[in-house]
Design an enzyme around this catalytic site. Sequence first.
Site, mmCIF file in Angstrom:
data_model
loop_
_atom_site.group_PDB
_atom_site.id
_atom_site.type_symbol
_atom_site.label_atom_id
_atom_site.label_comp_id
_atom_site.label_asym_id
_atom_site.label_seq_id
_atom_site.Cartn_x
_atom_site.Cartn_y
_atom_site.Cartn_z
ATOM 1 C CG ASN A 21 -3.099 28.586 -73.011
ATOM 2 O OD1 ASN A 21 -2.492 27.638 -73.498
ATOM 3 N ND2 ASN A 21 -4.207 29.069 -73.527
ATOM 4 C CB CYS A 27 -5.724 34.468 -79.833
ATOM 5 S SG CYS A 27 -5.094 34.073 -81.470
ATOM 6 C CB SER A 28 -3.647 30.209 -78.334
ATOM 7 O OG SER A 28 -4.661 30.224 -77.352
#
Lengths: 626, 629
Positions: free
Chosen positions: B250, B338-339
């Site tokens: 990411n 998390c994301s």
Amino acid sequence: MEFSELIKTATVESVLLSCAGQPAVKGTLCITSHHLLLSSCPGGDGQPSAVELWLLIRNVDAVEKRLVLSHRPVPPSVPSSMGVIPRCHPGTAEPPLPPLPRGPRQWALTSSSPPCPRVQNVGWYQPPRSSGSPRDNRLAGSSGTITLRCKDLKVLQLEIPGMEECLNIASSIEALSSVDSVMMMYPFFHRPQSLRLEEGWPLLPVEQYFQQLALQTTQWRLSDVNRDFAVCPTYPPAVIVPAAVSEETLRRAARFRQGGRFPVLSYYHSRNGTVMLRSGQPLTGPNRKRCAEDEMLLGSVLDDGERGFIIDTRSAQAAKQARMTGGGTEPKSSYPQWKRLHRPLERGRPLQESFIKLVEACNDASLGMDRWLGRLESCRWLSHVKAALSTACLAAQCLDREESSVLVHGAEGTDTTLLVTALAQLILEPGCRTLKGFQGLLEREWIQAGHPFHLRCAHSAYSHARLKQEAPLFLLFLDCVWQLSRQFPFSLEFSEGLLLTLFDNAYASDYGTFLCNNEKERCLCKVKESTHSLWAWLDQPEERKKYLNPLYSPNPLVIWPSVEPQSIQLWQGLFFRWIRSSQYLDEAWAEIWRLVEGSNTAVKESTESRLSRSLSDPTAPTENER
Amino acid sequence: MEHITTPKVENVKLLDRYTNRKAASGTLYLTATHLIYVDASAEVRKETWILHHHIATVEKLPLTTAGCPLLIHCKNFHVAHFVIGQERDCHEVYTSLLKLSQPVKPEELYAFSYNPKMSKDNREIGWKLIDLKVDYQRMGIPNDYWEITDLNKDYEVCNTYPPEIVVPRAASKATVIGSSRFRSRGRIPVLSYLYKENNAAICRCSQPLSGFSARCLEDEQMLQAIREANPGSPFMYVVDTRPKLNAMANRAAGKGYENEDNYDNIRFKFIGIENIHVMRSSLQKLLEVCETKSPSMSDFLTGLENSGWLRHIKAVMDASVFLAKAVKDEKASVLVHCSDGWDRTAQVCSLASLLLDPFYRAFKGFMVLIEKEWIAMGHKFSHRCGHLDGDPKEVSPVFTQFIECVWQLMQQFPCTFEFNEHFLLEIHDHVYSCQFGNFLGTCHKEREDLKIFEKTHSLWPFLLQKKQELRNPLYRGFTAYKELQPNTLPFSFQFWCGMYNRFDKGMHPKQCVLDHLLSCMNQKIKLEDNASELENKLPFLDGPLPNEACFLSKVGCAASKTPMLNTPQDYEGEAPPVLTNGISVGDINVTSDVDQRNKENLANHRDLHLNDSVDVLNSEAKDGKPQHH
């Protein structure tokens, strides 16, 4: 043989006992001829000592030692100061054990030398045989840890100060736990005050069962052809056979069946009069021998035009191969009315190994989810459970649905055969599902029927000793019963607790119930005269209550279990008994008891007491008055 | 309705998935909301209802001699295998179902047409049943360290957060706004749960937009404020619930994770829970295993292992246990992300709260928990459950996993939950059913735009009405257990047959302990009510007493009789007609008679027992009928 010869050190002070999930306790360790005791003095002199451990030494399956040297430089040959001593494998590091007396001498008091204590192969270290003082000094600060792996799957650790004590304790436990002579075992010494010796020994279970069925049919009779165990050494003196068949026919048929186990009645299905028989395999051999008496015996069970099923618990292939060694199976041509079905069930060594692998996996806390499921699969235990239940269902189906009689056998007819016949009865017969009925079933179909408990349960899952005839058939049966109890939680009168107790007692017991391999041996050892019966103990009111299922409600129907993999679960209560905490589950059972009893008392209260209160109220009018 | 071309098809067979029982034969109806199958071959009229919204896939299988097979997979794991005589009929049913099961516009969802004939007032009361502010008050918020702010009232900070959020008092408006610019989709760190005993908090957010080196002063201040809101601990945990590799990937997209060097006194930790795509395919594999026809034990266990499903469940549980331990044992606050912070973060935060606080293990608390951590914080139910025709890659069983984790906890702690397995299954059903407004849309703003609160009903009062059958008879009350410390060794996780093979009755225990205990309990309650009824009656001298008492003892006998449920998988016919609550038909008549008397008596003496100001909904739940005081 004297027990005292085997006990090298009788007491050791300051031993630390620990086991999973419990705080460690320190105390004095004591070895007696049958028990390992640890008592602690919590509050000093005035306080009575508390017994923290009371372990039947027979329960010990494996002893592992680990020595820690603290006042001795590390010998160059050993990489660390900690020597892990593997369990000795007979025939590897140590000389093989002298063969223990078997056969007829087994139940006689043996005077042979005790089994070699298996502690000599310490590698770099030889235990001091004669105490030399310099050596003693050198070892004074050392200690050792003994891990006791028990047959009931519990694991205990004892931390013992002093290496010599540690080794002595270990070798004493090993020697005492491997005494193989039946009459030296604890049941012959156990004398509980609340029981009388002759109490609880079932009086002739086969005869009793016959009396029940004699009320319904005259086709069967009780035969005492085996009264002196001459026809079949592993059958009880009385067996139930077709009324039309003579004693001579039975004798001849017995010669045609392995171990003399000619077909006898195992279960009479009252609903339609069909029967389940069991036997050993026929001795057809490579030349396809026949036996007219055996054919006649089986033929007499079926009327003209009736069909019966033979459930062979081996694969067709294995049954065929058995001919090479004198065994075999019933050929269609000689038994035209019988249709043979093969349902292979594992037994013997592969089953024992399955058990060992499962227990190893259960004890391995380092496994991730995938490895755990992989090992659960590869040990195949649940596959065996599924297969046993399926085959029992098949037998039950033949009787109840097809309305056909069934003969069950494998090879000897003492293992998978009994597994199937006992389970099928539990499925079909509500009477077997009470505490009393279940005891009767175990007596008839396991103990009297000649399941060799002494051989099969000699070792449990931890022993590294060379496997002889160990196999957890009885455990597999208990597991299947547990599966039934999970699928039909109201239909069995007894609880999981009873199944656990039976497992424990089959492997190591205070009682004589599971001793020996068959009735003949039990008679020779005078088991019934000299030991107490487990049933007598369990039938005491305060004990009995522990083993009852609060949800029980008699169910007159057949209980057909589901054998889909989704319906079969690992028996955590057994395999994780000493690993997981059962606190929350125990509380749930207590809550269930409270609810069930509560709802009974609520009914009583709200009707009886409140009613009586209101009736005693003179102002309350009754129906008549109004 | 325009999608339904053939509302009724006759001579349709319904195949049983597992047994070779004779297939049922009957009539298939299509209504605006349901597919209904009426079995004509059974002696007792038997109906199978399938809600269109529950249909996940419809497949037309190759023609057979028996007809044209139509296989329907439902989101609640029901699998129906129909065989329709005429190909043409089959095709029309097929095309209708395809359209009906995947509405395009939100207005087509069931919730907008569902009308339970409830007054407008009651509907509104229903929506007010769960008030998150009350829960924050329960935690002692606002207090010296935390405040409820309306900075997000116009959704300017974050459009997927609710208007009111809880942030540290020490965080200024500038800090909050600044931090929101540095967090993916503006999802800043906010409070999820405050553990009152030691002031340690669980906070949640999305990933930082840190890329390889970016920093944000306000975000650093925000974390500092959270840490300082818990003066008892010198550090705080920052937990990234993703696998490390995913988080690192990411960074290339300008997102990523916190750099420990930039934030004061944080301890950063990865907990590898897989993403929604892995979970989706894992469930797919699990369901294939569940559907295999007569698998061997090895097939099943190998399939279970290869699906990875229980491994994922364990990962979620492990993460939650880590959070609960950090808060309780280490007294440290934890920030979780998390994301986007709406899937794994929601799972982990809600489970940790459940482990820490017995309130969330009661009916109302569990509703609060779902409203708070899932609905309000913007778990995208609409996308994850595939409510509307949309991107199939957005669908994922994230909420199902949460529900399963709760079930796994129930197995380990049978007396700690006020509700039972059916409650979980009901909620799970309604997350997909779109019958109630709660789970529509993806976030609070969207639900406002859809006018959910004006046009639809809330699920919770509906469930409370069914409290009697959804309760756990073994529940030992609020105070019996505090924090739970579940065993997370692999063996403690079991395959949940009641969920994934829920409609394959043959696989379940043939006698249901839960139903039995519930009926025990209900009988007890009824008898106690009745007894106090009688007592209250005594001074009035107006009842045929002895008769009634005899009558009661009969009820008692009936109550102690256990249902005789026995359905072998190969029985030709169906099970004896035993009602789902396990009482045989005879008992019902008796008890409903008692009920009737009860109500008559209630009418006479209502003031005697119902004068307590029981909350409206609870008393409704008790009698199953609204009563207005």
